[in-house]
Motif scaffolding. Structure first.
Motif, PDB file in Angstrom:
ATOM      1  N   LEU A  68       0.879  -1.157   0.000  1.00 13.90           N
ATOM      2  CA  LEU A  68       0.000   0.000   0.000  1.00 13.90           C
ATOM      3  C   LEU A  68       0.920   1.211   0.000  1.00 13.90           C
ATOM      4  CD1 LEU A  68      -2.563  -1.069   2.738  1.00 13.90           C
ATOM      5  CD2 LEU A  68      -2.814  -1.219   0.264  1.00 13.90           C
ATOM      6  N   PRO A  69       0.779   2.113  -0.960  1.00 11.37           N
ATOM      7  CA  PRO A  69       1.717   3.237  -1.072  1.00 11.37           C
ATOM      8  C   PRO A  69       1.599   4.208   0.088  1.00 11.37           C
ATOM      9  CG  PRO A  69      -0.106   3.496  -2.583  1.00 11.37           C
ATOM     10  CD  PRO A  69      -0.270   2.147  -1.953  1.00 11.37           C
ATOM     11  N   ARG A  70       2.657   4.987   0.259  1.00 15.45           N
ATOM     12  CA  ARG A  70       2.648   6.019   1.292  1.00 15.45           C
ATOM     13  C   ARG A  70       1.680   7.110   0.876  1.00 15.45           C
ATOM     14  NH1 ARG A  70       6.171   5.135   4.901  1.00 15.45           N
ATOM     15  NH2 ARG A  70       6.083   7.170   5.843  1.00 15.45           N
ATOM     16  N   GLY A  71       1.214   7.820   1.821  1.00 10.05           N
ATOM     17  CA  GLY A  71       0.286   8.911   1.565  1.00 10.05           C
ATOM     18  C   GLY A  71      -0.237   9.361   2.909  1.00 10.05           C
ATOM     19  N   GLU A  72      -1.483   9.686   2.960  1.00 11.22           N
ATOM     20  CA  GLU A  72      -2.085  10.069   4.226  1.00 11.22           C
ATOM     21  C   GLU A  72      -2.197   8.837   5.109  1.00 11.22           C
ATOM     22  OE1 GLU A  72      -2.872  13.187   5.135  1.00 11.22           O
ATOM     23  OE2 GLU A  72      -1.979  13.816   3.250  1.00 11.22           O
ATOM     24  N   ASP A  73      -1.532   8.849   6.262  1.00  6.04           N
ATOM     25  CA  ASP A  73      -1.497   7.699   7.163  1.00  6.04           C
ATOM     26  C   ASP A  73      -2.893   7.254   7.565  1.00  6.04           C
ATOM     27  OD1 ASP A  73      -0.422   5.735   8.855  1.00  6.04           O
ATOM     28  OD2 ASP A  73      -0.466   7.091  10.561  1.00  6.04           O
ATOM     29  N   GLU A  74      -3.774   8.213   7.833  1.00  2.00           N
ATOM     30  CA  GLU A  74      -5.107   7.841   8.285  1.00  2.00           C
ATOM     31  C   GLU A  74      -5.945   7.185   7.185  1.00  2.00           C
ATOM     32  OE1 GLU A  74      -4.735  12.161   7.370  1.00  2.00           O
ATOM     33  OE2 GLU A  74      -3.837  10.920   8.899  1.00  2.00           O
ATOM     34  N   CYS A  75      -5.492   7.247   5.933  1.00  4.00           N
ATOM     35  CA  CYS A  75      -6.217   6.600   4.838  1.00  4.00           C
ATOM     36  C   CYS A  75      -5.988   5.088   4.820  1.00  4.00           C
ATOM     37  CB  CYS A  75      -5.801   7.181   3.492  1.00  4.00           C
ATOM     38  SG  CYS A  75      -6.327   8.877   3.260  1.00  4.00           S
ATOM     39  N   VAL A  76      -4.927   4.625   5.467  1.00  3.37           N
ATOM     40  CA  VAL A  76      -4.615   3.202   5.464  1.00  3.37           C
ATOM     41  C   VAL A  76      -5.341   2.551   6.621  1.00  3.37           C
ATOM     42  CG1 VAL A  76      -2.799   1.478   5.673  1.00  3.37           C
ATOM     43  CG2 VAL A  76      -2.382   3.576   4.405  1.00  3.37           C
ATOM     44  N   GLU A  77      -6.307   1.717   6.289  1.00  5.07           N
ATOM     45  CA  GLU A  77      -7.060   0.997   7.301  1.00  5.07           C
ATOM     46  C   GLU A  77      -6.814  -0.493   7.109  1.00  5.07           C
ATOM     47  OE1 GLU A  77     -11.636   0.259   8.717  1.00  5.07           O
ATOM     48  OE2 GLU A  77     -11.191   1.891   7.359  1.00  5.07           O
ATOM     49  N   ILE A  78      -6.297  -1.135   8.134  1.00  4.73           N
ATOM     50  CA  ILE A  78      -6.025  -2.567   8.053  1.00  4.73           C
ATOM     51  C   ILE A  78      -7.304  -3.311   8.384  1.00  4.73           C
ATOM     52  CG2 ILE A  78      -4.671  -4.460   9.008  1.00  4.73           C
ATOM     53  CD1 ILE A  78      -2.497  -2.289   9.575  1.00  4.73           C
ATOM     54  N   LYS A  79      -7.754  -4.116   7.439  1.00  2.00           N
ATOM     55  CA  LYS A  79      -8.997  -4.850   7.622  1.00  2.00           C
ATOM     56  C   LYS A  79      -8.782  -6.344   7.668  1.00  2.00           C
ATOM     57  CE  LYS A  79     -11.775  -1.399   5.283  1.00  2.00           C
ATOM     58  NZ  LYS A  79     -12.744  -1.126   4.243  1.00  2.00           N
ATOM     59  N   TYR A  80      -7.583  -6.797   7.318  1.00  2.35           N
ATOM     60  CA  TYR A  80      -7.349  -8.224   7.177  1.00  2.35           C
ATOM     61  C   TYR A  80      -5.881  -8.530   7.430  1.00  2.35           C
ATOM     62  CZ  TYR A  80      -7.885 -12.874   5.158  1.00  2.35           C
ATOM     63  OH  TYR A  80      -7.937 -14.225   4.980  1.00  2.35           O
ATOM     64  N   LEU A  81      -5.591  -9.722   7.902  1.00  3.80           N
ATOM     65  CA  LEU A  81      -4.210 -10.166   8.060  1.00  3.80           C
ATOM     66  C   LEU A  81      -3.914 -11.213   7.005  1.00  3.80           C
ATOM     67  CD1 LEU A  81      -3.731 -10.652  11.908  1.00  3.80           C
ATOM     68  CD2 LEU A  81      -2.932  -8.774  10.484  1.00  3.80           C
ATOM     69  N   TYR A  82      -2.748 -11.108   6.430  1.00  2.00           N
ATOM     70  CA  TYR A  82      -2.276 -12.090   5.474  1.00  2.00           C
ATOM     71  C   TYR A  82      -1.227 -12.959   6.159  1.00  2.00           C
ATOM     72  CZ  TYR A  82      -4.758  -9.094   2.309  1.00  2.00           C
ATOM     73  OH  TYR A  82      -5.742  -8.369   1.712  1.00  2.00           O
ATOM     74  N   ARG A  83      -0.698 -13.916   5.479  1.00  3.75           N
ATOM     75  CA  ARG A  83       0.307 -14.789   6.073  1.00  3.75           C
ATOM     76  C   ARG A  83       1.531 -13.989   6.504  1.00  3.75           C
ATOM     77  NH1 ARG A  83       2.178 -19.243   2.206  1.00  3.75           N
ATOM     78  NH2 ARG A  83       2.883 -17.348   1.226  1.00  3.75           N
ATOM     79  N   GLU A  84       1.957 -13.049   5.691  1.00  2.00           N
ATOM     80  CA  GLU A  84       3.110 -12.184   5.998  1.00  2.00           C
ATOM     81  C   GLU A  84       2.663 -10.734   5.905  1.00  2.00           C
ATOM     82  OE1 GLU A  84       5.940 -13.468   6.980  1.00  2.00           O
ATOM     83  OE2 GLU A  84       5.462 -15.540   6.471  1.00  2.00           O
ATOM     84  N   ASN A  85       2.933  -9.944   6.945  1.00  2.00           N
ATOM     85  CA  ASN A  85       2.499  -8.552   7.015  1.00  2.00           C
ATOM     86  C   ASN A  85       3.639  -7.694   7.545  1.00  2.00           C
ATOM     87  OD1 ASN A  85      -0.705  -9.042   6.881  1.00  2.00           O
ATOM     88  ND2 ASN A  85       0.240 -10.582   8.169  1.00  2.00           N
ATOM     89  N   LEU A  86       4.065  -6.699   6.781  1.00  2.00           N
ATOM     90  CA  LEU A  86       5.121  -5.776   7.190  1.00  2.00           C
ATOM     91  C   LEU A  86       4.477  -4.415   7.418  1.00  2.00           C
ATOM     92  CD1 LEU A  86       8.100  -4.893   7.520  1.00  2.00           C
ATOM     93  CD2 LEU A  86       8.123  -4.487   5.056  1.00  2.00           C
ATOM     94  N   TYR A  87       4.653  -3.869   8.627  1.00  2.00           N
ATOM     95  CA  TYR A  87       4.038  -2.588   8.964  1.00  2.00           C
ATOM     96  C   TYR A  87       5.106  -1.528   9.199  1.00  2.00           C
ATOM     97  CZ  TYR A  87      -0.078  -5.458   9.626  1.00  2.00           C
ATOM     98  OH  TYR A  87      -1.106  -6.327   9.427  1.00  2.00           O
ATOM     99  N   SER A  88       4.882  -0.361   8.642  1.00  6.05           N
ATOM    100  CA  SER A  88       5.794   0.769   8.816  1.00  6.05           C
ATOM    101  C   SER A  88       5.711   1.277  10.254  1.00  6.05           C
ATOM    102  CB  SER A  88       5.416   1.899   7.861  1.00  6.05           C
ATOM    103  OG  SER A  88       4.164   2.448   8.258  1.00  6.05           O
ATOM    104  N   ALA A  89       6.661   2.127  10.619  1.00  8.29           N
ATOM    105  CA  ALA A  89       6.669   2.709  11.963  1.00  8.29           C
ATOM    106  C   ALA A  89       5.393   3.499  12.230  1.00  8.29           C
ATOM    107  CB  ALA A  89       7.897   3.599  12.134  1.00  8.29           C
ATOM    108  N   GLU A  90       4.856   4.167  11.203  1.00  7.01           N
ATOM    109  CA  GLU A  90       3.618   4.947  11.371  1.00  7.01           C
ATOM    110  C   GLU A  90       2.447   4.044  11.737  1.00  7.01           C
ATOM    111  OE1 GLU A  90       5.904   7.153   8.039  1.00  7.01           O
ATOM    112  OE2 GLU A  90       5.586   5.092   8.646  1.00  7.01           O
ATOM    113  N   VAL A  91       2.332   2.919  11.046  1.00 10.70           N
ATOM    114  CA  VAL A  91       1.233   1.989  11.315  1.00 10.70           C
ATOM    115  C   VAL A  91       1.438   1.332  12.685  1.00 10.70           C
ATOM    116  CG1 VAL A  91       0.102  -0.139  10.549  1.00 10.70           C
ATOM    117  CG2 VAL A  91       0.730   1.620   8.886  1.00 10.70           C
ATOM    118  N   VAL A  92       2.672   0.968  13.013  1.00 15.52           N
ATOM    119  CA  VAL A  92       2.972   0.365  14.321  1.00 15.52           C
ATOM    120  C   VAL A  92       2.596   1.332  15.438  1.00 15.52           C
ATOM    121  CG1 VAL A  92       4.834  -0.435  15.833  1.00 15.52           C
ATOM    122  CG2 VAL A  92       4.765  -1.167  13.441  1.00 15.52           C
TER     123      VAL A  92
END
Length: 90
Positions: free
Chosen positions: A21-45
């Motif tokens: 998911l590209p960078r942009g407005e942090d609040e626009c990224v809503e995590i709705k699902y988990l996949y087998r492998e998930n890498l989260y940026s410091a902002e999301v963490v």
């Protein structure tokens, strides 16, 4: 690796193919699902809470540089329930 160049907010692995998911407005990224492998940026963490993500049952969590986390999910339903995510209805 993909993160080094694009710096996406979230990267997940589906069928051995990286997607981001590209960078942009942090609040626009809503995590709705988990996949087998998930890498989260410091902002999301930061938004989700490091301790909360690190305590996810059914997942192995790796701390990465720059405040990122990698969740290796092996019991998806348990991990999603803990994080308050709903399983999709297919």
């Amino acid at each position: 690796m993909l993160y080094r160049y694009w710096r996406p907010l979230v990267v997940y692995l589906v069928e051995e193919t990286e997607r981001s998911l590209p960078r942009g407005e942090d609040e626009c990224v809503e995590i709705k699902y988990l996949y087998r492998e998930n890498l989260y940026s410091a902002e999301v963490v930061e938004r989700w809470g490091r301790e909360r993500l690190e305590g996810t049952p059914g997942a192995r969590v790796e701390e990465l540089e720059e405040g990122r986390l990698w969740l290796h999910v092996y019991r998806r339903e348990e991990a999603m329930a803990y994080l308050g995510l709903e399983l999709p209805v297919w």
